[in-house]
Each structure stands twice: as C-alpha cells, then as structure tokens.
Design a protein around this motif. Structure first.
Motif, PDB file in Angstrom:
ATOM      1  N   UNK A 110       1.096  -1.303  -0.088  1.00 43.99           N
ATOM      2  CA  UNK A 110      -0.231  -0.042   0.214  1.00 43.99           C
ATOM      3  C   UNK A 110       1.058   1.110   0.135  1.00 43.99           C
ATOM      4  N   UNK A 111       1.857   1.236   0.796  1.00 46.14           N
ATOM      5  CA  UNK A 111       2.831   2.342   0.902  1.00 46.14           C
ATOM      6  C   UNK A 111       3.711   2.653  -0.510  1.00 46.14           C
ATOM      7  N   UNK A 112       4.026   1.388  -1.042  1.00 45.25           N
ATOM      8  CA  UNK A 112       4.631   1.545  -2.436  1.00 45.25           C
ATOM      9  C   UNK A 112       3.652   2.158  -3.460  1.00 45.25           C
ATOM     10  N   UNK A 113       2.388   1.602  -3.211  1.00 38.41           N
ATOM     11  CA  UNK A 113       1.438   2.119  -4.353  1.00 38.41           C
ATOM     12  C   UNK A 113       1.218   3.527  -4.258  1.00 38.41           C
ATOM     13  N   UNK A 114       1.072   3.788  -2.809  1.00 39.71           N
ATOM     14  CA  UNK A 114       0.866   5.539  -2.518  1.00 39.71           C
ATOM     15  C   UNK A 114       1.826   6.315  -3.148  1.00 39.71           C
ATOM     16  N   UNK A 115       3.142   5.919  -2.783  1.00 43.41           N
ATOM     17  CA  UNK A 115       4.287   6.479  -3.235  1.00 43.41           C
ATOM     18  C   UNK A 115       4.377   6.730  -4.797  1.00 43.41           C
ATOM     19  N   UNK A 116       4.054   5.510  -5.500  1.00 41.35           N
ATOM     20  CA  UNK A 116       4.003   5.418  -6.907  1.00 41.35           C
ATOM     21  C   UNK A 116       3.075   6.540  -7.550  1.00 41.35           C
ATOM     22  N   UNK A 117       1.580   6.500  -6.773  1.00 39.62           N
ATOM     23  CA  UNK A 117       0.716   7.457  -7.251  1.00 39.62           C
ATOM     24  C   UNK A 117       1.089   8.686  -6.895  1.00 39.62           C
ATOM     25  N   UNK A 118       1.878   9.114  -5.965  1.00 38.25           N
ATOM     26  CA  UNK A 118       2.337  10.373  -5.611  1.00 38.25           C
ATOM     27  C   UNK A 118       3.260  11.057  -6.676  1.00 38.25           C
ATOM     28  N   UNK A 119       4.213  10.028  -7.128  1.00 40.11           N
ATOM     29  CA  UNK A 119       5.182  10.465  -8.211  1.00 40.11           C
ATOM     30  C   UNK A 119       4.490  10.811  -9.497  1.00 40.11           C
ATOM     31  N   UNK A 120       3.489   9.526  -9.701  1.00 44.89           N
ATOM     32  CA  UNK A 120       2.900  10.091 -10.973  1.00 44.89           C
ATOM     33  C   UNK A 120       1.994  11.230 -11.038  1.00 44.89           C
ATOM     34  N   UNK A 121       1.339  11.507  -9.806  1.00 52.88           N
ATOM     35  CA  UNK A 121       0.646  12.849  -9.742  1.00 52.88           C
ATOM     36  C   UNK A 121       1.589  13.890 -10.026  1.00 52.88           C
ATOM     37  N   UNK A 122       2.798  13.733  -9.295  1.00 51.90           N
ATOM     38  CA  UNK A 122       3.767  14.940  -9.270  1.00 51.90           C
ATOM     39  C   UNK A 122       3.984  15.143 -10.940  1.00 51.90           C
ATOM     40  N   UNK A 123       4.486  13.982 -11.557  1.00 53.76           N
ATOM     41  CA  UNK A 123       4.864  14.121 -12.949  1.00 53.76           C
ATOM     42  C   UNK A 123       3.687  14.586 -13.832  1.00 53.76           C
ATOM     43  N   UNK A 124       2.527  14.205 -13.540  1.00 52.64           N
ATOM     44  CA  UNK A 124       1.299  14.700 -14.079  1.00 52.64           C
ATOM     45  C   UNK A 124       1.059  16.281 -14.075  1.00 52.64           C
ATOM     46  N   UNK A 125       1.397  16.592 -12.738  1.00 51.51           N
ATOM     47  CA  UNK A 125       1.067  18.008 -12.364  1.00 51.51           C
ATOM     48  C   UNK A 125       2.174  18.953 -13.092  1.00 51.51           C
ATOM     49  N   UNK A 126       3.512  18.238 -12.904  1.00 48.90           N
ATOM     50  CA  UNK A 126       4.668  18.995 -13.758  1.00 48.90           C
ATOM     51  C   UNK A 126       4.257  19.105 -15.348  1.00 48.90           C
ATOM     52  N   UNK A 127       3.822  18.063 -15.750  1.00 46.51           N
ATOM     53  CA  UNK A 127       3.648  17.906 -17.236  1.00 46.51           C
ATOM     54  C   UNK A 127       2.465  19.010 -17.657  1.00 46.51           C
ATOM     55  N   UNK A 128       1.192  19.011 -16.889  1.00 43.84           N
ATOM     56  CA  UNK A 128       0.540  19.892 -17.044  1.00 43.84           C
ATOM     57  C   UNK A 128       0.743  21.412 -16.739  1.00 43.84           C
ATOM     58  N   UNK A 129       1.852  21.699 -15.762  1.00 44.66           N
ATOM     59  CA  UNK A 129       2.367  22.965 -15.437  1.00 44.66           C
ATOM     60  C   UNK A 129       3.351  23.433 -16.842  1.00 44.66           C
ATOM     61  N   UNK A 130       4.185  22.420 -17.362  1.00 43.23           N
ATOM     62  CA  UNK A 130       4.562  22.654 -18.321  1.00 43.23           C
ATOM     63  C   UNK A 130       3.987  23.048 -19.578  1.00 43.23           C
ATOM     64  N   UNK A 131       2.910  22.288 -19.705  1.00 41.42           N
ATOM     65  CA  UNK A 131       2.062  22.461 -20.967  1.00 41.42           C
ATOM     66  C   UNK A 131       1.402  23.953 -20.700  1.00 41.42           C
ATOM     67  N   UNK A 132       1.091  24.327 -19.585  1.00 38.91           N
ATOM     68  CA  UNK A 132       0.418  25.781 -19.519  1.00 38.91           C
ATOM     69  C   UNK A 132       1.418  26.847 -19.517  1.00 38.91           C
ATOM     70  N   UNK A 133       2.840  26.505 -19.036  1.00 43.61           N
ATOM     71  CA  UNK A 133       3.953  27.397 -19.047  1.00 43.61           C
ATOM     72  C   UNK A 133       4.157  27.995 -20.480  1.00 43.61           C
ATOM     73  N   UNK A 134       4.187  29.078 -20.682  1.00 43.66           N
ATOM     74  CA  UNK A 134       4.362  29.756 -22.177  1.00 43.66           C
ATOM     75  C   UNK A 134       5.887  29.908 -22.403  1.00 43.66           C
ATOM     76  N   UNK A 135       6.006  29.667 -23.409  1.00 39.91           N
ATOM     77  CA  UNK A 135       7.507  29.839 -23.992  1.00 39.91           C
ATOM     78  C   UNK A 135       7.897  31.164 -24.664  1.00 39.91           C
ATOM     79  N   UNK A 136       8.654  31.920 -23.920  1.00 35.26           N
ATOM     80  CA  UNK A 136       8.927  33.132 -24.147  1.00 35.26           C
ATOM     81  C   UNK A 136      10.204  33.241 -25.167  1.00 35.26           C
ATOM     82  N   UNK A 137      10.219  34.184 -25.903  1.00 38.31           N
ATOM     83  CA  UNK A 137      11.301  34.279 -27.136  1.00 38.31           C
ATOM     84  C   UNK A 137      12.570  35.120 -26.231  1.00 38.31           C
TER      85      UNK A 137
END
Length: 242
Positions: A110-137
């Motif tokens: 259960x702990x390993x599953x929770x940690x894996x989910x936490x990492x997956x959520x963090x990666x998903x959040x980072x991915x969403x943030x990166x997708x939202x973050x504009x790229x400036x010239x």
C-alpha cells in the motif's frame, strides 16, 4: 425216607447255581466300574482342574495388573495430549506469524502504491504545468512579457508600453549595458542591465524566482519595476532617469 419239600421251595440244580453266580459276578463288576472312573473321565477331570488354576491366579493378580495397564494408558494419554497441545501452539504461532507477514506485506504494498501514485501525480502536475507554461522568445519582447507574468504574480504594476519605453531610453535594449561615467560609477556601483539599476537597488528589490544577476534581462526588469512601483507607483510613471 425221601426228603420232604417245603412248599413253594424247590431245590436248586447245578444250572441254577451257575446262573446265580454269574449274576452276582456281573453285579460286582458293574459296581466296581461305577466306582472307579475310566481313563477318559480322569483326564477330563485333570484338565478341568488345570484350567481352573489360571483363573484363580488371574483373580489374585488381576488388581495389580489392571493398575499397571491403567497407569500405562494414562501416561500415554498425557503424552499424547502434550504433543497435541505443542502441535496446536506451534500451528497457532505459525499462523500468527504468517498473518503478521501478510499484513506487513500489504502495508508495504500500500505504501509503495501510494508513493508511486504520488510520483505519478507529481509528474502529471509538472507535465500540466509545463504544458501551461508559455515559452518566451529570447529577445526584448520575450523578456518583457516574461517579466510581466512574474510581476503579475507579485502584484507589481507596469505595462508593456511603460517598460519598453524606459528600456529603450536606458539601454537601447542591450542587457549587457553598463554606465561607467555617472556618479554611481564614480562611487563604484555602476548602473547595469536593461533598466540600469545599481547593485544595492537590485539586491533590495530582487524578486524571488528570478536570477540573482543584474545582467539577467528578466531579473533586471522585475527588480527595476518593483523599485519604480515603490517609489513612483509604477514604471509607467517614469519618464527620465530614476
């Protein structure tokens, strides 16, 4: 004179005497046979006596023998009960150990599953943030726009026009510009960067999240606008050296 005969009695002749003697002999023999047992009867009586002897012995020794047998059976039963109890205790301990191991494994899973989910959520959040973050010239337009996005988060006022106007006047848009002839230069703290800020001002109004470098275009704009907002209300209100 001829012998007189007794009425109802007749003289026994030779044949009569022989017959009586034979009958007598037969009676004696029969009596003797009935008094003395034959060999078969004697043997049967001997066997009956011999058979009666163990019965008499068993009756005498039965009590002690029964006690011995009962004691042996009791000891065997006690031993069997101890073995059964030991087996039951060992089985209970093994079951408890297995249950504890299963619970520990379940908790670890259960702990390993929770940690894996936490990492997956963090990666998903980072991915969403990166997708939202504009790229400036990487040019003046991009630097101003990126600086304004940071200023908005920190409630620092300033428009694109006001920032761009002051940059052109101060440095002509050169992020490596430096002033080596004014009073600040004489005092050893020359103005640097797009909006020509001195080191003490840059350090005092630096905004977290930007580089701590006077020559960095975004960091220079944000620190200068933060200073202008504090002193003049906004960079839009600055129209000359400030």
């Amino acid at each position: 004179m001829s012998a007189s005969r007794t009425p109802g009695y007749s003289r026994l002749n030779k044949n009569h005497k022989f017959s009586i003697a034979g009958v007598a002999a037969l009676g004696a023999a029969a009596l003797t046979f009935s008094l003395v047992p034959d060999n078969a009867s004697a043997e049967a009586d001997t066997k009956s006596v011999a058979a009666a002897a163990p019965v008499a012995w068993s009756a005498a020794a039965g009590s002690a023998q029964a006690k011995t047998v009962h004691s042996s059976i009791t000891q065997q039963q006690v031993g069997a009960d101890k073995v059964a109890k030991a087996v039951a205790e060992a089985r209970a301990k093994a079951d408890a150990k297995a249950q504890a191991a299963a619970k520990a494994k379940a908790a670890a899973d259960a702990k390993a599953k929770a940690e894996a989910k936490k990492r997956a959520d963090a990666r998903a959040a980072a991915s969403r943030a990166a997708a939202r973050k504009p790229v400036y010239a990487n040019n003046l337009d991009g630097w101003i726009r990126e600086a304004m996005s940071i200023m908005k988060k920190h409630d620092i006022p300033g428009s694109y026009e006001g920032i761009h106007r002051n940059i052109i006047r101060e440095s002509s848009g050169n992020p490596r510009a430096i002033n080596n002839w004014d009073i600040n230069a004489v005092n050893g703290i020359p103005s640097k960067g797009l909006l020509q800020v001195i080191k003490p001002t840059f350090d005092a109004y630096h905004v977290a999240g930007t580089k701590h470098d006077q020559y960095d275009p975004v960091a220079n704009i944000v620190a200068a606008c933060n200073y202008a907002a504090d002193r003049y209300g906004s960079m839009d209100n600055v129209n000359s050296a400030y």
